[in-house]
Motif scaffolding. Sequence first.
Motif, PDB file in Angstrom:
ATOM      1  N   MET A  39      -6.720  14.657  -0.806  1.00 30.10           N
ATOM      2  CA  MET A  39      -6.816  14.378   0.615  1.00 30.10           C
ATOM      3  C   MET A  39      -5.446  13.920   1.122  1.00 30.10           C
ATOM      4  SD  MET A  39      -9.097  11.528   2.687  1.00 30.10           S
ATOM      5  CE  MET A  39     -10.549  11.814   1.675  1.00 30.10           C
ATOM      6  N   ASN A  40      -5.033  14.462   2.245  1.00 31.48           N
ATOM      7  CA  ASN A  40      -3.758  14.067   2.818  1.00 31.48           C
ATOM      8  C   ASN A  40      -3.989  13.089   3.973  1.00 31.48           C
ATOM      9  OD1 ASN A  40      -0.777  14.581   2.724  1.00 31.48           O
ATOM     10  ND2 ASN A  40      -1.151  15.044   4.886  1.00 31.48           N
ATOM     11  N   ILE A  41      -3.204  12.009   3.978  1.00 32.50           N
ATOM     12  CA  ILE A  41      -3.292  10.981   5.011  1.00 32.50           C
ATOM     13  C   ILE A  41      -1.953  10.929   5.726  1.00 32.50           C
ATOM     14  CG2 ILE A  41      -3.652   8.529   5.470  1.00 32.50           C
ATOM     15  CD1 ILE A  41      -5.162   8.382   2.783  1.00 32.50           C
ATOM     16  N   THR A  42      -1.962  11.112   7.043  1.00 34.80           N
ATOM     17  CA  THR A  42      -0.728  11.054   7.826  1.00 34.80           C
ATOM     18  C   THR A  42      -0.876  10.027   8.931  1.00 34.80           C
ATOM     19  OG1 THR A  42      -0.232  13.382   7.392  1.00 34.80           O
ATOM     20  CG2 THR A  42       0.903  12.357   9.245  1.00 34.80           C
ATOM     21  N   TRP A  43       0.064   9.100   8.975  1.00 35.33           N
ATOM     22  CA  TRP A  43       0.075   8.072  10.016  1.00 35.33           C
ATOM     23  C   TRP A  43       0.831   8.593  11.228  1.00 35.33           C
ATOM     24  CZ3 TRP A  43       3.532   3.178  10.263  1.00 35.33           C
ATOM     25  CH2 TRP A  43       3.011   2.263  11.178  1.00 35.33           C
ATOM     26  N   TYR A  50       7.590   4.339   1.921  1.00 31.22           N
ATOM     27  CA  TYR A  50       7.777   5.786   1.917  1.00 31.22           C
ATOM     28  C   TYR A  50       8.723   6.207   3.038  1.00 31.22           C
ATOM     29  CZ  TYR A  50       3.964   6.143  -1.448  1.00 31.22           C
ATOM     30  OH  TYR A  50       3.182   6.030  -2.583  1.00 31.22           O
ATOM     31  N   ASN A  51       9.457   7.264   2.786  1.00 35.14           N
ATOM     32  CA  ASN A  51      10.331   7.849   3.805  1.00 35.14           C
ATOM     33  C   ASN A  51       9.633   8.963   4.574  1.00 35.14           C
ATOM     34  OD1 ASN A  51      12.650   6.258   3.348  1.00 35.14           O
ATOM     35  ND2 ASN A  51      13.133   7.462   1.523  1.00 35.14           N
ATOM     36  N   THR A  52       8.334   8.972   4.518  1.00 31.89           N
ATOM     37  CA  THR A  52       7.514   9.966   5.199  1.00 31.89           C
ATOM     38  C   THR A  52       6.272   9.273   5.742  1.00 31.89           C
ATOM     39  OG1 THR A  52       6.153  11.959   4.860  1.00 31.89           O
ATOM     40  CG2 THR A  52       6.499  10.542   2.966  1.00 31.89           C
ATOM     41  N   PRO A  53       5.680   9.778   6.817  1.00 25.42           N
ATOM     42  CA  PRO A  53       4.446   9.169   7.322  1.00 25.42           C
ATOM     43  C   PRO A  53       3.194   9.646   6.588  1.00 25.42           C
ATOM     44  CG  PRO A  53       5.145  10.907   8.802  1.00 25.42           C
ATOM     45  CD  PRO A  53       6.221  10.791   7.757  1.00 25.42           C
ATOM     46  N   SER A  54       3.355  10.495   5.564  1.00 25.93           N
ATOM     47  CA  SER A  54       2.208  11.091   4.879  1.00 25.93           C
ATOM     48  C   SER A  54       2.101  10.632   3.433  1.00 25.93           C
ATOM     49  CB  SER A  54       2.292  12.619   4.918  1.00 25.93           C
ATOM     50  OG  SER A  54       2.195  13.105   6.241  1.00 25.93           O
ATOM     51  N   LEU A  55       0.860  10.594   2.963  1.00 28.15           N
ATOM     52  CA  LEU A  55       0.566  10.272   1.572  1.00 28.15           C
ATOM     53  C   LEU A  55      -0.515  11.229   1.082  1.00 28.15           C
ATOM     54  CD1 LEU A  55       0.810   8.274  -0.903  1.00 28.15           C
ATOM     55  CD2 LEU A  55      -1.132   7.070   0.120  1.00 28.15           C
ATOM     56  N   GLU A  56      -0.260  11.866  -0.053  1.00 29.37           N
ATOM     57  CA  GLU A  56      -1.274  12.707  -0.682  1.00 29.37           C
ATOM     58  C   GLU A  56      -2.088  11.827  -1.619  1.00 29.37           C
ATOM     59  OE1 GLU A  56      -3.563  15.967  -1.188  1.00 29.37           O
ATOM     60  OE2 GLU A  56      -1.770  15.951   0.097  1.00 29.37           O
ATOM     61  N   LEU A  57      -3.349  11.587  -1.258  1.00 26.51           N
ATOM     62  CA  LEU A  57      -4.220  10.706  -2.031  1.00 26.51           C
ATOM     63  C   LEU A  57      -4.993  11.524  -3.052  1.00 26.51           C
ATOM     64  CD1 LEU A  57      -5.440   7.802  -2.318  1.00 26.51           C
ATOM     65  CD2 LEU A  57      -7.248   8.571  -0.763  1.00 26.51           C
ATOM     66  N   ALA A 100      -2.458   2.245  -7.861  1.00 25.04           N
ATOM     67  CA  ALA A 100      -2.755   1.132  -6.963  1.00 25.04           C
ATOM     68  C   ALA A 100      -1.461   0.649  -6.323  1.00 25.04           C
ATOM     69  CB  ALA A 100      -3.430   0.000  -7.723  1.00 25.04           C
ATOM     70  N   GLN A 101      -1.498   0.421  -5.000  1.00 23.24           N
ATOM     71  CA  GLN A 101      -0.280   0.044  -4.296  1.00 23.24           C
ATOM     72  C   GLN A 101      -0.579  -0.355  -2.859  1.00 23.24           C
ATOM     73  OE1 GLN A 101       2.007   3.724  -2.865  1.00 23.24           O
ATOM     74  NE2 GLN A 101       0.742   4.566  -4.524  1.00 23.24           N
ATOM     75  N   VAL A 102       0.371  -1.059  -2.268  1.00 27.18           N
ATOM     76  CA  VAL A 102       0.442  -1.195  -0.813  1.00 27.18           C
ATOM     77  C   VAL A 102       1.407  -0.118  -0.359  1.00 27.18           C
ATOM     78  CG1 VAL A 102       1.072  -2.671   1.124  1.00 27.18           C
ATOM     79  CG2 VAL A 102      -0.027  -3.658  -0.904  1.00 27.18           C
ATOM     80  N   ALA A 103       0.916   0.866   0.364  1.00 26.14           N
ATOM     81  CA  ALA A 103       1.706   2.021   0.767  1.00 26.14           C
ATOM     82  C   ALA A 103       2.158   1.848   2.220  1.00 26.14           C
ATOM     83  CB  ALA A 103       0.909   3.309   0.607  1.00 26.14           C
ATOM     84  N   VAL A 104       3.429   1.535   2.412  1.00 30.78           N
ATOM     85  CA  VAL A 104       3.978   1.381   3.750  1.00 30.78           C
ATOM     86  C   VAL A 104       4.541   2.739   4.158  1.00 30.78           C
ATOM     87  CG1 VAL A 104       5.637   0.170   5.206  1.00 30.78           C
ATOM     88  CG2 VAL A 104       4.516  -1.044   3.314  1.00 30.78           C
ATOM     89  N   LEU A 105       3.818   3.430   5.016  1.00 32.69           N
ATOM     90  CA  LEU A 105       4.243   4.749   5.451  1.00 32.69           C
ATOM     91  C   LEU A 105       5.303   4.623   6.541  1.00 32.69           C
ATOM     92  CD1 LEU A 105       0.823   6.638   5.561  1.00 32.69           C
ATOM     93  CD2 LEU A 105       2.436   6.395   3.656  1.00 32.69           C
ATOM     94  N   LYS A 106       6.148   5.620   6.635  1.00 39.21           N
ATOM     95  CA  LYS A 106       7.212   5.601   7.639  1.00 39.21           C
ATOM     96  C   LYS A 106       6.612   5.666   9.041  1.00 39.21           C
ATOM     97  CE  LYS A 106      11.442   7.973   9.089  1.00 39.21           C
ATOM     98  NZ  LYS A 106      12.347   9.117   8.821  1.00 39.21           N
ATOM     99  N   MET A 107       7.019   4.739   9.884  1.00 37.05           N
ATOM    100  CA  MET A 107       6.522   4.746  11.255  1.00 37.05           C
ATOM    101  C   MET A 107       7.104   5.940  12.016  1.00 37.05           C
ATOM    102  SD  MET A 107       6.566   1.759  14.188  1.00 37.05           S
ATOM    103  CE  MET A 107       5.263   0.786  13.414  1.00 37.05           C
ATOM    104  N   PRO A 108       6.257   6.752  12.628  1.00 42.22           N
ATOM    105  CA  PRO A 108       6.747   7.947  13.342  1.00 42.22           C
ATOM    106  C   PRO A 108       7.686   7.577  14.495  1.00 42.22           C
ATOM    107  CG  PRO A 108       4.379   8.060  12.985  1.00 42.22           C
ATOM    108  CD  PRO A 108       4.794   6.673  12.625  1.00 42.22           C
TER     109      PRO A 108
END
Length: 203
Positions: free
Chosen positions: A1-5, A182-189, A195-203
Motif C-alpha cells: 500500500m502506498n501512502i502519500t502525504w 524522508y525526502n519524499t512525501p510518500s511511503l510504501e507500506l 517499526a518507526q516514526v516516519a516523518v514524510l516530507k511536507m509538500p
Amino acid sequence: MNITWLGHSCFLLEADDYQILLDPFEQVQGMADIHTQAHEVFCSHEHFDHAFRQGVTLLSPRPSPFTVREVESMHDDQQGRLRGKNTIRTFTAKGLTVAHLGDLGTALSPEQAAAIGPCDAVLLPIGGTYTVDPVMAKAAAEALCARVVIPMHYRSGEKGFPELCTVQDFTRLFPKEAVHCYNTPSLELGPDTPAQVAVLKMP
C-alpha cells in the motif's frame, strides 16, 4: 500500500491502482488548496481544513480493494461541545491496515482503541490546540500498537497554522534511532516495513 502525504491531514492511499483521498483541505496557511483526483474521498469531520471535497475530481467508479471501518470520537475534550465529533477510519487492503485519526481531540478510550484495533500504520495529529498534543498523540499510537507512526496536522516554518506544535515537539519523545525523516512525501507500506516514526516530507 502506498501512502502519500499531501499536507496538513490530507493523505492519498493507493492499492491496486485504487486511490482514496483523506481530509482534503483549503485555506491552510502556507499551503495551496487541494486539487487532485481519487476514486473515493473520506472526511473525518466537516471543517474547512478537512472537508474540501470541491477540490477533488472523482475517477470512474470501480470495485475498491479497501475495507473501511469507522470509530466515532470527539474533536475536543469536552464531549464535542467545542468542535463536535470526529470520525476515525481504518483502511485495510493487501493485508495491511492504516488508521487515520482525523482531528482527534482527546485520549482514546480502551473501547475505542479496541474498536480501531492494531494497525500497521497510524496517521496521527500531533499539533495540539485543535487536536491532541504530542504527548497524547504518542499515547494514542502506543494504544493502537502502531508499527509505523506518521505525524500530521502540525506546522513547519510558514506552513500550517501558527498555533500548532512542530514535528520536533513530537519526535523528541522517541529515541533518535526510531525516527526516520524522508525526502519524499510518500511511503510504501509493506509487511516488512520496520517499526518507526516516519516523518514524510511536507509538500
